[in-house]
Design a protein around this motif. Structure first.
Motif, PDB file in Angstrom:
ATOM      1  N   ALA A 156       0.840  -1.205   0.000  1.00 62.15           N
ATOM      2  CA  ALA A 156       0.000   0.000   0.000  1.00 62.15           C
ATOM      3  C   ALA A 156       0.874   1.254   0.000  1.00 62.15           C
ATOM      4  O   ALA A 156       0.559   2.234  -0.686  1.00 62.15           O
ATOM      5  CB  ALA A 156      -0.938  -0.003   1.201  1.00 62.15           C
ATOM      6  N   ASP A 157       1.989   1.225   0.753  1.00 59.43           N
ATOM      7  CA  ASP A 157       2.905   2.374   0.764  1.00 59.43           C
ATOM      8  C   ASP A 157       3.523   2.584  -0.617  1.00 59.43           C
ATOM      9  O   ASP A 157       3.653   3.716  -1.089  1.00 59.43           O
ATOM     10  CB  ASP A 157       4.024   2.171   1.792  1.00 59.43           C
ATOM     11  CG  ASP A 157       3.532   2.185   3.229  1.00 59.43           C
ATOM     12  OD1 ASP A 157       2.443   2.731   3.490  1.00 59.43           O
ATOM     13  OD2 ASP A 157       4.253   1.644   4.090  1.00 59.43           O
ATOM     14  N   ALA A 158       3.905   1.487  -1.262  1.00 65.19           N
ATOM     15  CA  ALA A 158       4.491   1.583  -2.596  1.00 65.19           C
ATOM     16  C   ALA A 158       3.464   2.155  -3.577  1.00 65.19           C
ATOM     17  O   ALA A 158       3.801   3.019  -4.409  1.00 65.19           O
ATOM     18  CB  ALA A 158       4.978   0.216  -3.071  1.00 65.19           C
ATOM     19  N   LEU A 159       2.238   1.689  -3.490  1.00 69.60           N
ATOM     20  CA  LEU A 159       1.191   2.221  -4.364  1.00 69.60           C
ATOM     21  C   LEU A 159       0.948   3.704  -4.077  1.00 69.60           C
ATOM     22  O   LEU A 159       0.748   4.492  -5.003  1.00 69.60           O
ATOM     23  CB  LEU A 159      -0.099   1.421  -4.204  1.00 69.60           C
ATOM     24  CG  LEU A 159      -0.084   0.016  -4.791  1.00 69.60           C
ATOM     25  CD1 LEU A 159      -1.336  -0.756  -4.381  1.00 69.60           C
ATOM     26  CD2 LEU A 159       0.060   0.060  -6.312  1.00 69.60           C
ATOM     27  N   THR A 160       0.998   4.088  -2.801  1.00 72.59           N
ATOM     28  CA  THR A 160       0.804   5.488  -2.446  1.00 72.59           C
ATOM     29  C   THR A 160       1.901   6.354  -3.052  1.00 72.59           C
ATOM     30  O   THR A 160       1.637   7.465  -3.523  1.00 72.59           O
ATOM     31  CB  THR A 160       0.745   5.660  -0.914  1.00 72.59           C
ATOM     32  OG1 THR A 160      -0.328   4.870  -0.409  1.00 72.59           O
ATOM     33  CG2 THR A 160       0.522   7.110  -0.537  1.00 72.59           C
ATOM     34  N   ASP A 161       3.121   5.847  -3.079  1.00 72.07           N
ATOM     35  CA  ASP A 161       4.205   6.594  -3.734  1.00 72.07           C
ATOM     36  C   ASP A 161       3.895   6.802  -5.217  1.00 72.07           C
ATOM     37  O   ASP A 161       4.165   7.875  -5.770  1.00 72.07           O
ATOM     38  CB  ASP A 161       5.541   5.860  -3.577  1.00 72.07           C
ATOM     39  CG  ASP A 161       6.100   5.949  -2.169  1.00 72.07           C
ATOM     40  OD1 ASP A 161       5.651   6.821  -1.383  1.00 72.07           O
ATOM     41  OD2 ASP A 161       6.995   5.140  -1.850  1.00 72.07           O
ATOM     42  N   HIS A 162       3.302   5.801  -5.850  1.00 67.94           N
ATOM     43  CA  HIS A 162       2.909   5.940  -7.259  1.00 67.94           C
ATOM     44  C   HIS A 162       1.765   6.953  -7.404  1.00 67.94           C
ATOM     45  O   HIS A 162       1.734   7.729  -8.365  1.00 67.94           O
ATOM     46  CB  HIS A 162       2.508   4.589  -7.855  1.00 67.94           C
ATOM     47  CG  HIS A 162       3.664   3.660  -8.040  1.00 67.94           C
ATOM     48  ND1 HIS A 162       4.671   3.883  -8.953  1.00 67.94           N
ATOM     49  CD2 HIS A 162       3.974   2.498  -7.403  1.00 67.94           C
ATOM     50  CE1 HIS A 162       5.547   2.909  -8.889  1.00 67.94           C
ATOM     51  NE2 HIS A 162       5.153   2.053  -7.949  1.00 67.94           N
ATOM     52  N   VAL A 163       0.838   6.946  -6.459  1.00 66.34           N
ATOM     53  CA  VAL A 163      -0.267   7.919  -6.474  1.00 66.34           C
ATOM     54  C   VAL A 163       0.307   9.333  -6.417  1.00 66.34           C
ATOM     55  O   VAL A 163      -0.085  10.213  -7.194  1.00 66.34           O
ATOM     56  CB  VAL A 163      -1.245   7.678  -5.295  1.00 66.34           C
ATOM     57  CG1 VAL A 163      -2.246   8.818  -5.168  1.00 66.34           C
ATOM     58  CG2 VAL A 163      -1.962   6.345  -5.460  1.00 66.34           C
ATOM     59  N   ILE A 164       1.248   9.548  -5.515  1.00 60.77           N
ATOM     60  CA  ILE A 164       1.862  10.874  -5.366  1.00 60.77           C
ATOM     61  C   ILE A 164       2.580  11.277  -6.650  1.00 60.77           C
ATOM     62  O   ILE A 164       2.470  12.419  -7.091  1.00 60.77           O
ATOM     63  CB  ILE A 164       2.786  10.885  -4.137  1.00 60.77           C
ATOM     64  CG1 ILE A 164       1.924  10.839  -2.871  1.00 60.77           C
ATOM     65  CG2 ILE A 164       3.706  12.102  -4.132  1.00 60.77           C
ATOM     66  CD1 ILE A 164       2.684  10.580  -1.596  1.00 60.77           C
ATOM     67  N   ALA A 165       3.282  10.346  -7.265  1.00 58.71           N
ATOM     68  CA  ALA A 165       3.973  10.650  -8.516  1.00 58.71           C
ATOM     69  C   ALA A 165       2.987  11.025  -9.619  1.00 58.71           C
ATOM     70  O   ALA A 165       3.221  11.980 -10.370  1.00 58.71           O
ATOM     71  CB  ALA A 165       4.834   9.463  -8.945  1.00 58.71           C
ATOM     72  N   VAL A 166       1.874  10.300  -9.710  1.00 56.63           N
ATOM     73  CA  VAL A 166       0.864  10.622 -10.732  1.00 56.63           C
ATOM     74  C   VAL A 166       0.283  12.009 -10.482  1.00 56.63           C
ATOM     75  O   VAL A 166       0.158  12.816 -11.405  1.00 56.63           O
ATOM     76  CB  VAL A 166      -0.260   9.553 -10.764  1.00 56.63           C
ATOM     77  CG1 VAL A 166      -1.436  10.018 -11.615  1.00 56.63           C
ATOM     78  CG2 VAL A 166       0.277   8.227 -11.281  1.00 56.63           C
ATOM     79  N   ILE A 167      -0.070  12.300  -9.236  1.00 57.11           N
ATOM     80  CA  ILE A 167      -0.634  13.621  -8.921  1.00 57.11           C
ATOM     81  C   ILE A 167       0.388  14.708  -9.209  1.00 57.11           C
ATOM     82  O   ILE A 167       0.054  15.756  -9.773  1.00 57.11           O
ATOM     83  CB  ILE A 167      -1.103  13.685  -7.446  1.00 57.11           C
ATOM     84  CG1 ILE A 167      -2.272  12.729  -7.218  1.00 57.11           C
ATOM     85  CG2 ILE A 167      -1.499  15.117  -7.076  1.00 57.11           C
ATOM     86  CD1 ILE A 167      -2.636  12.545  -5.744  1.00 57.11           C
TER      87      ILE A 167
END
Length: 183
Positions: free
Chosen positions: A6-17
């Motif tokens: 979930a943390d790794a996915l959140t890092d991807h979310v932040i990068a997309v935003i």
């Protein structure tokens, strides 16, 4: 390094935003970026709103960690200077600042993000009130000054991210805005 999937996915979310703004965010874009299935993303974050909440929490945690580092300075003027410096992003590619600006705009229309934004803003203002009051001995004026500093920081953040002023110039402006009145 992310502790969980979930943390790794959140890092991807932040990068997309950071790259595409809130409108560019979807479960599909996060799945593509993370090279996982849509189902894998939905397992942790079933909706776009859940993605947004996770990103906002992570950005708030990263910002809190930055500010804890500023609090480790031993003298009050030094703490104030360190905090002021942290209010201006390191440069146009500062993901945390880019996401913060995106959330700032969304705070106007999303009650949940608005509540988190107001909470973070009030905690920052409270820290500034304390430091400005202690540094200048002007406790009665510290609340107004703290609000002015945060408003200035918001504008400087946008301008540093847009590349209209450099990060060092933005930091000089915010520091001068406080310390020129205090000395």
């Amino acid at each position: 390094m992310p502790a969980t999937a979930a943390d790794a996915l959140t890092d991807h979310v932040i990068a997309v935003i950071s790259e595409s703004g809130l409108d560019g965010l979807s479960i599909r874009t996060v799945a593509n970026r993370a090279d996982v299935s849509i189902g894998a993303v939905q397992y942790h974050f079933p909706t776009k709103a859940a993605l947004l909440r996770a990103a906002m929490r992570t950005v708030a945690q990263r910002s809190a960690e930055r500010f804890r580092q500023a609090e480790s300075v031993s003298d009050e003027p030094g703490k104030l200077g360190a905090l002021l410096s942290l209010l201006v992003p390191a440069g146009p590619d500062d993901d945390t600042a880019r996401v913060w600006v995106a959330f700032s705009a969304r705070a106007l229309t999303d009650p949940e993000i608005g509540a988190v934004y107001r909470d973070i803003w009030e905690r920052l203002r409270s820290a500034l009130v304390t430091l400005i009051g202690a540094t200048a001995g002007l406790a009665e004026d510290a609340e107004r000054r703290a609000s002015q500093v945060l408003a200035l920081a918001d504008g400087l953040t946008v301008n540093v991210l847009a590349g209209t002023i450099s990060a060092p110039e933005g930091r000089r402006i915010i520091t001068d805005s406080v310390f020129s009145d205090l000395v």
